[in-house]
Design a protein around this motif. Structure first.
Motif, PDB file in Angstrom:
ATOM      1  N   HIS A   3       8.901 141.285   1.557  1.00 12.16           N
ATOM      2  CA  HIS A   3       9.030 141.384  -0.081  1.00 12.16           C
ATOM      3  C   HIS A   3       8.660 142.843  -0.478  1.00 12.16           C
ATOM      4  O   HIS A   3       7.817 143.400   0.094  1.00 12.16           O
ATOM      5  CB  HIS A   3       7.816 140.228  -0.461  1.00 12.16           C
ATOM      6  CG  HIS A   3       8.189 139.147   0.027  1.00 12.16           C
ATOM      7  ND1 HIS A   3       9.130 138.222  -0.896  1.00 12.16           N
ATOM      8  CD2 HIS A   3       7.804 138.181   0.959  1.00 12.16           C
ATOM      9  CE1 HIS A   3       9.209 136.779  -0.390  1.00 12.16           C
ATOM     10  NE2 HIS A   3       8.492 136.983   0.832  1.00 12.16           N
ATOM     11  N   THR A   4       9.178 143.287  -1.419  1.00 12.02           N
ATOM     12  CA  THR A   4       8.798 144.318  -2.152  1.00 12.02           C
ATOM     13  C   THR A   4       8.472 144.177  -3.409  1.00 12.02           C
ATOM     14  O   THR A   4       8.804 143.283  -4.347  1.00 12.02           O
ATOM     15  CB  THR A   4      10.156 145.525  -2.030  1.00 12.02           C
ATOM     16  OG1 THR A   4      11.104 144.721  -2.902  1.00 12.02           O
ATOM     17  CG2 THR A   4      10.546 145.867  -0.604  1.00 12.02           C
ATOM     18  N   LEU A   5       7.634 145.199  -4.274  1.00  8.98           N
ATOM     19  CA  LEU A   5       7.302 145.442  -5.601  1.00  8.98           C
ATOM     20  C   LEU A   5       8.558 145.544  -6.511  1.00  8.98           C
ATOM     21  O   LEU A   5       9.027 146.349  -6.030  1.00  8.98           O
ATOM     22  CB  LEU A   5       5.929 146.062  -5.652  1.00  8.98           C
ATOM     23  CG  LEU A   5       4.664 145.908  -5.120  1.00  8.98           C
ATOM     24  CD1 LEU A   5       3.979 147.072  -5.484  1.00  8.98           C
ATOM     25  CD2 LEU A   5       3.984 144.516  -5.431  1.00  8.98           C
ATOM     26  N   GLN A  35      -0.104 147.394 -10.298  1.00  2.00           N
ATOM     27  CA  GLN A  35      -0.045 147.649  -8.668  1.00  2.00           C
ATOM     28  C   GLN A  35       0.942 148.726  -8.461  1.00  2.00           C
ATOM     29  O   GLN A  35       1.519 149.112  -9.184  1.00  2.00           O
ATOM     30  CB  GLN A  35       0.445 146.187  -8.100  1.00  2.00           C
ATOM     31  CG  GLN A  35       1.780 145.717  -8.669  1.00  2.00           C
ATOM     32  CD  GLN A  35       2.133 144.290  -8.314  1.00  2.00           C
ATOM     33  OE1 GLN A  35       1.337 143.693  -7.612  1.00  2.00           O
ATOM     34  NE2 GLN A  35       3.256 143.882  -8.863  1.00  2.00           N
ATOM     35  N   GLY A  36       1.023 148.939  -7.198  1.00  2.00           N
ATOM     36  CA  GLY A  36       1.997 150.122  -6.827  1.00  2.00           C
ATOM     37  C   GLY A  36       1.337 151.625  -6.940  1.00  2.00           C
ATOM     38  O   GLY A  36       0.417 151.690  -7.192  1.00  2.00           O
ATOM     39  N   ALA A  40      -1.787 154.225 -11.518  1.00  2.00           N
ATOM     40  CA  ALA A  40      -2.647 154.944 -12.786  1.00  2.00           C
ATOM     41  C   ALA A  40      -1.779 155.409 -13.985  1.00  2.00           C
ATOM     42  O   ALA A  40      -2.314 155.443 -15.147  1.00  2.00           O
ATOM     43  CB  ALA A  40      -3.249 155.949 -11.874  1.00  2.00           C
ATOM     44  N   GLN A  41      -0.662 155.958 -13.794  1.00  2.00           N
ATOM     45  CA  GLN A  41       0.195 156.027 -14.847  1.00  2.00           C
ATOM     46  C   GLN A  41       0.595 154.919 -15.546  1.00  2.00           C
ATOM     47  O   GLN A  41       0.607 155.389 -16.939  1.00  2.00           O
ATOM     48  CB  GLN A  41       1.537 156.572 -14.137  1.00  2.00           C
ATOM     49  CG  GLN A  41       1.328 158.184 -13.383  1.00  2.00           C
ATOM     50  CD  GLN A  41       1.475 157.763 -11.749  1.00  2.00           C
ATOM     51  OE1 GLN A  41       0.685 156.890 -11.296  1.00  2.00           O
ATOM     52  NE2 GLN A  41       2.120 158.726 -11.085  1.00  2.00           N
ATOM     53  N   LEU A  42       0.727 153.963 -15.050  1.00  4.58           N
ATOM     54  CA  LEU A  42       1.055 152.743 -15.869  1.00  4.58           C
ATOM     55  C   LEU A  42       0.085 152.262 -17.000  1.00  4.58           C
ATOM     56  O   LEU A  42      -0.186 152.009 -17.985  1.00  4.58           O
ATOM     57  CB  LEU A  42       1.365 151.534 -15.114  1.00  4.58           C
ATOM     58  CG  LEU A  42       1.802 150.315 -15.905  1.00  4.58           C
ATOM     59  CD1 LEU A  42       3.235 150.637 -16.717  1.00  4.58           C
ATOM     60  CD2 LEU A  42       2.029 149.217 -14.961  1.00  4.58           C
ATOM     61  N   GLU A 139     -12.063 144.820  -7.930  1.00  3.12           N
ATOM     62  CA  GLU A 139     -10.625 144.658  -8.045  1.00  3.12           C
ATOM     63  C   GLU A 139     -10.210 145.500  -8.896  1.00  3.12           C
ATOM     64  O   GLU A 139      -9.694 145.232 -10.083  1.00  3.12           O
ATOM     65  CB  GLU A 139     -10.008 143.233  -8.134  1.00  3.12           C
ATOM     66  CG  GLU A 139     -10.299 142.262  -6.811  1.00  3.12           C
ATOM     67  CD  GLU A 139      -9.703 140.924  -6.886  1.00  3.12           C
ATOM     68  OE1 GLU A 139      -8.911 140.552  -8.037  1.00  3.12           O
ATOM     69  OE2 GLU A 139     -10.047 140.233  -6.445  1.00  3.12           O
ATOM     70  N   THR A 140      -9.884 146.841  -8.654  1.00  2.00           N
ATOM     71  CA  THR A 140      -9.266 147.939  -9.614  1.00  2.00           C
ATOM     72  C   THR A 140      -8.278 148.759  -8.772  1.00  2.00           C
ATOM     73  O   THR A 140      -8.787 149.321  -7.652  1.00  2.00           O
ATOM     74  CB  THR A 140     -10.359 148.648 -10.139  1.00  2.00           C
ATOM     75  OG1 THR A 140      -9.831 149.881 -10.879  1.00  2.00           O
ATOM     76  CG2 THR A 140     -11.474 148.998  -9.215  1.00  2.00           C
ATOM     77  N   PRO A 141      -7.137 148.924  -8.814  1.00  2.00           N
ATOM     78  CA  PRO A 141      -6.378 149.890  -8.405  1.00  2.00           C
ATOM     79  C   PRO A 141      -6.218 151.086  -8.989  1.00  2.00           C
ATOM     80  O   PRO A 141      -5.471 152.121  -8.365  1.00  2.00           O
ATOM     81  CB  PRO A 141      -4.970 149.170  -8.697  1.00  2.00           C
ATOM     82  CG  PRO A 141      -4.905 148.620  -9.910  1.00  2.00           C
ATOM     83  CD  PRO A 141      -6.473 148.099 -10.028  1.00  2.00           C
ATOM     84  N   ILE A 142      -7.111 151.456  -9.921  1.00  2.00           N
ATOM     85  CA  ILE A 142      -7.140 152.865 -10.460  1.00  2.00           C
ATOM     86  C   ILE A 142      -8.494 153.401 -10.362  1.00  2.00           C
ATOM     87  O   ILE A 142      -9.311 152.938  -9.645  1.00  2.00           O
ATOM     88  CB  ILE A 142      -6.676 152.686 -12.082  1.00  2.00           C
ATOM     89  CG1 ILE A 142      -7.782 151.926 -12.672  1.00  2.00           C
ATOM     90  CG2 ILE A 142      -5.438 152.216 -12.099  1.00  2.00           C
ATOM     91  CD1 ILE A 142      -7.736 151.988 -14.347  1.00  2.00           C
TER      92      ILE A 142
END
Length: 273
Positions: A3-5, A35-36, A40-42, A139-142
């Motif tokens: 599976h891919t994002l 995600q991904g 950060a840019q998003l 839970e933070t991706p940034i």
């Protein structure tokens, strides 16, 4: 199966539920996963368009017949503390500030529970257990930090703010503080201190979340000078909070398809189109 994002953000809408700010209203949110590699840019791009982060999700109110919730931020260059805010800074000037990585602790959760039990016992977070609290913090991706405020004599933890570092400011994701010292103005102090944090980092804005005219819960945000609100796709200075009325017109919210079409995605996402 591998599976891919998805290459571009996918937007969804929550089911309606009672509004926590305006009695008799129903709340609905437009949201997307954070995600991904371009998270950060998003986050930077959508935060500048009125979105907020909750763990790995970015969301913005999208109620069917109400547009009262307005994303708010403080323009630091236009901020001047009031007499009351200056007194708050003096009362809390001895508090120690400690910035840590987004890692939940027992002391934080104990303070969080006391804060909720005192101020938001009937709110949507009232039943949050220690594992859900840890997820909220961790839970933070940034790039996120936990800013702690400590009483110097007793070493007691009296305030906490989960803070995101954006390209153009700091975003106060969620803050809580000791209910035992109501005269100290700890909630206002945390905002005032974040203004200093952003100024020292050369960042122009402090993002406060949503301001809702007509909601007593959100009234404190309008007391900060330099406040801007996101209306009609642009940030506007909030001149007179008392002149603002909640926008409850049934045509005040564009259809979801139009809202999504008008969202500006960051360049990294557009390159993948």
């Amino acid at each position: 199966m591998r599976h891919t994002l998805p290459l571009t953000p996918q937007f969804y809408v929550t089911a309606p539920q009672p509004c926590p700010y305006l009695e008799g209203r129903m709340e609905r949110k437009l949201f997307t996963a954070l995600q991904g590699d371009n998270a950060a840019q998003l986050n930077d791009s959508l935060s500048a368009q009125g979105f907020r982060r909750s763990q790995n999700v970015l969301y913005r109110p999208s109620c069917t017949d109400c547009a009262a919730c307005l994303s708010a931020r403080i323009d630091i260059s236009a901020f001047k503390p009031s007499k009351s805010q200056k007194r708050t800074m003096r009362r809390n000037r001895d508090l120690l500030r400690r910035a840590t990585s987004p890692w939940a602790t027992e002391d934080q959760y104990d303070l969080f529970r006391r804060y909720l039990d005192s101020r938001h016992a009937e709110g949507g977070m009232a039943d949050m257990d220690v594992f859900e609290f840890a997820a909220m913090i961790e839970e933070t991706p940034i790039r996120s930090r936990v800013i702690e405020y400590i009483e110097p004599d007793t070493r007691d933890l009296v305030g906490v703010c989960l803070t995101d570092v954006l390209a153009d400011g700091v975003s106060m994701v969620y803050s809580f503080y000791s209910p035992d010292h109501p005269q100290a103005g700890l909630g206002n102090h945390i905002i005032l201190d974040h203004i200093e944090i952003a100024r020292a980092a050369g960042l122009p804005y402090v993002y406060l979340g949503y301001w809702v005219p007509g909601s007593q819960k959100m009234g404190y945000k309008a007391k900060f000078s330099g406040l801007e609100v996101y209306i009609g796709g642009a940030w506007q200075k909030l001149a007179d909070p008392l002149s603002f009325e909640p926008d409850n017109h049934p045509l005040s919210t564009d259809p979801i398809a139009e809202q999504v079409a008008n969202i500006a995605l960051p360049d990294m996402a557009r390159k993948n189109l």
